[in-house]
Design a protein around this motif. Sequence first.
Motif, PDB file in Angstrom:
ATOM      1  N   CYS A 153      24.637 -14.091  13.038  1.00 35.39           N
ATOM      2  CA  CYS A 153      23.163 -14.321  13.936  1.00 35.39           C
ATOM      3  C   CYS A 153      23.516 -14.115  15.361  1.00 35.39           C
ATOM      4  O   CYS A 153      24.877 -14.630  15.977  1.00 35.39           O
ATOM      5  CB  CYS A 153      22.516 -15.383  14.005  1.00 35.39           C
ATOM      6  SG  CYS A 153      23.038 -17.392  13.751  1.00 35.39           S
ATOM      7  N   HIS A 154      22.747 -14.094  16.052  1.00 39.22           N
ATOM      8  CA  HIS A 154      22.890 -13.914  18.212  1.00 39.22           C
ATOM      9  C   HIS A 154      21.728 -14.986  18.068  1.00 39.22           C
ATOM     10  O   HIS A 154      21.216 -14.765  17.928  1.00 39.22           O
ATOM     11  CB  HIS A 154      22.471 -12.739  18.504  1.00 39.22           C
ATOM     12  CG  HIS A 154      22.944 -11.741  17.441  1.00 39.22           C
ATOM     13  ND1 HIS A 154      24.485 -11.145  18.126  1.00 39.22           N
ATOM     14  CD2 HIS A 154      22.934 -10.461  16.834  1.00 39.22           C
ATOM     15  CE1 HIS A 154      25.208 -10.300  17.187  1.00 39.22           C
ATOM     16  NE2 HIS A 154      23.547  -9.706  16.536  1.00 39.22           N
ATOM     17  N   ALA A 155      22.283 -15.961  18.883  1.00 38.70           N
ATOM     18  CA  ALA A 155      21.284 -16.916  19.397  1.00 38.70           C
ATOM     19  C   ALA A 155      21.579 -17.767  21.602  1.00 38.70           C
ATOM     20  O   ALA A 155      23.064 -17.153  21.870  1.00 38.70           O
ATOM     21  CB  ALA A 155      21.175 -17.627  18.219  1.00 38.70           C
ATOM     22  N   SER A 156      20.543 -18.287  21.574  1.00 38.97           N
ATOM     23  CA  SER A 156      20.308 -18.681  22.574  1.00 38.97           C
ATOM     24  C   SER A 156      20.592 -19.833  22.980  1.00 38.97           C
ATOM     25  O   SER A 156      19.537 -20.018  21.743  1.00 38.97           O
ATOM     26  CB  SER A 156      19.615 -18.914  23.803  1.00 38.97           C
ATOM     27  OG  SER A 156      19.397 -17.150  23.843  1.00 38.97           O
ATOM     28  N   VAL A 157      21.517 -20.369  23.356  1.00 48.53           N
ATOM     29  CA  VAL A 157      21.850 -22.124  22.356  1.00 48.53           C
ATOM     30  C   VAL A 157      22.237 -23.067  23.986  1.00 48.53           C
ATOM     31  O   VAL A 157      22.294 -22.789  24.876  1.00 48.53           O
ATOM     32  CB  VAL A 157      22.835 -22.376  22.043  1.00 48.53           C
ATOM     33  CG1 VAL A 157      23.439 -24.002  21.743  1.00 48.53           C
ATOM     34  CG2 VAL A 157      23.211 -21.165  20.585  1.00 48.53           C
ATOM     35  N   THR A 162      27.005 -14.657  19.654  1.00 53.01           N
ATOM     36  CA  THR A 162      27.596 -14.613  18.235  1.00 53.01           C
ATOM     37  C   THR A 162      27.476 -15.900  17.317  1.00 53.01           C
ATOM     38  O   THR A 162      28.703 -16.370  17.492  1.00 53.01           O
ATOM     39  CB  THR A 162      28.176 -13.322  17.941  1.00 53.01           C
ATOM     40  OG1 THR A 162      26.858 -11.937  18.918  1.00 53.01           O
ATOM     41  CG2 THR A 162      27.907 -12.332  16.721  1.00 53.01           C
ATOM     42  N   PHE A 163      27.366 -15.776  16.268  1.00 45.67           N
ATOM     43  CA  PHE A 163      28.024 -16.834  15.083  1.00 45.67           C
ATOM     44  C   PHE A 163      28.239 -16.338  13.989  1.00 45.67           C
ATOM     45  O   PHE A 163      27.391 -15.285  13.422  1.00 45.67           O
ATOM     46  CB  PHE A 163      27.147 -17.947  15.127  1.00 45.67           C
ATOM     47  CG  PHE A 163      26.629 -18.688  16.917  1.00 45.67           C
ATOM     48  CD1 PHE A 163      27.252 -20.017  16.266  1.00 45.67           C
ATOM     49  CD2 PHE A 163      25.362 -18.609  17.520  1.00 45.67           C
ATOM     50  CE1 PHE A 163      27.481 -20.938  17.548  1.00 45.67           C
ATOM     51  CE2 PHE A 163      25.158 -19.125  18.224  1.00 45.67           C
ATOM     52  CZ  PHE A 163      25.638 -19.875  18.393  1.00 45.67           C
ATOM     53  N   ASP A 164      28.972 -16.495  13.394  1.00 48.55           N
ATOM     54  CA  ASP A 164      29.425 -15.654  12.260  1.00 48.55           C
ATOM     55  C   ASP A 164      29.172 -16.306  11.053  1.00 48.55           C
ATOM     56  O   ASP A 164      29.174 -16.448   9.487  1.00 48.55           O
ATOM     57  CB  ASP A 164      31.062 -15.940  12.248  1.00 48.55           C
ATOM     58  CG  ASP A 164      31.756 -14.767  12.751  1.00 48.55           C
ATOM     59  OD1 ASP A 164      31.338 -14.219  13.435  1.00 48.55           O
ATOM     60  OD2 ASP A 164      33.518 -15.447  13.083  1.00 48.55           O
ATOM     61  N   PHE A 165      27.883 -17.169  11.213  1.00 49.08           N
ATOM     62  CA  PHE A 165      26.985 -17.233  10.392  1.00 49.08           C
ATOM     63  C   PHE A 165      25.158 -16.498  10.991  1.00 49.08           C
ATOM     64  O   PHE A 165      24.703 -16.579  11.787  1.00 49.08           O
ATOM     65  CB  PHE A 165      26.948 -18.176   9.681  1.00 49.08           C
ATOM     66  CG  PHE A 165      27.207 -19.568  11.052  1.00 49.08           C
ATOM     67  CD1 PHE A 165      26.119 -20.059  11.164  1.00 49.08           C
ATOM     68  CD2 PHE A 165      28.029 -20.058  11.590  1.00 49.08           C
ATOM     69  CE1 PHE A 165      26.777 -21.149  12.873  1.00 49.08           C
ATOM     70  CE2 PHE A 165      28.506 -20.701  12.105  1.00 49.08           C
ATOM     71  CZ  PHE A 165      27.269 -20.573  13.302  1.00 49.08           C
ATOM     72  N   LYS A 166      24.286 -16.828   9.707  1.00 43.35           N
ATOM     73  CA  LYS A 166      23.132 -16.848   9.907  1.00 43.35           C
ATOM     74  C   LYS A 166      22.651 -17.718  10.798  1.00 43.35           C
ATOM     75  O   LYS A 166      22.688 -18.871  10.583  1.00 43.35           O
ATOM     76  CB  LYS A 166      22.628 -16.616   8.171  1.00 43.35           C
ATOM     77  CG  LYS A 166      22.789 -14.878   8.048  1.00 43.35           C
ATOM     78  CD  LYS A 166      22.433 -14.723   6.866  1.00 43.35           C
ATOM     79  CE  LYS A 166      22.395 -13.082   6.042  1.00 43.35           C
ATOM     80  NZ  LYS A 166      21.061 -12.746   5.230  1.00 43.35           N
TER      81      LYS A 166
END
Length: 212
Positions: free
Chosen positions: A187-191, A151-155
């Motif tokens: 936003c939630h992402a796979s990185v 989870t990131f604190d931006f889009k």
Amino acid sequence: MAENPEKFEEITTMVKNRFGSDSSYIISEYIQDVQCTLDCGFYVTKSGHIIYLGVQECTLENFECSGGYIDLGKQEEYKQQLYDKFVKPVSAYLHKKGYFGIVGIDIVRSPSGDYVVDMNPRINGNTSYLMLARSMAELAFSRSRFEMCETFDFKSEQLVKKANSINEKNANGRVIIMAAADEGEKCHASVSVFSDSKEMADSLHDQLCQYE
């Protein structure tokens, strides 16, 4: 997890009350002094042939895999240790059942031995990461880090811009956004982060997480 006979009796009573006295369940021994967890990926063809993908060294949070690392220098060693012992029999079993496709198996390592603790006959969260790792190694990025759902604190739009900016400034690494979805202002992402060292991969990931 039952730490003593009393706790075991409490848990089995709960299972019977919830699912019925004739319900079936599996009791497994607690594996002590776990050294690491390995996620091994491969593909079983319709004819039963195995296409081997590789091994990810998992990072665990609250007994759940949140991602991990790949060191291409260790892959041949892992294959020699795991292929005949685990990959072949699991593939043979699934082929006999009529399955073909991607498979992921989790193996825990301890002083008492190696154990398969999970089998996922489906596309796994790290499947694309395992497949990408060998191609990135051709660019001299033989070590990498993967975060399955962060989870990131931006889009996501800003996340992609940050990844592109990091890649433009660093010739010794690559940040790849595998998937992302916005939720409000987050936003939630796979990185995936690829480099020539674990330390550099961690550093590039830290740069990605910094809010600007």
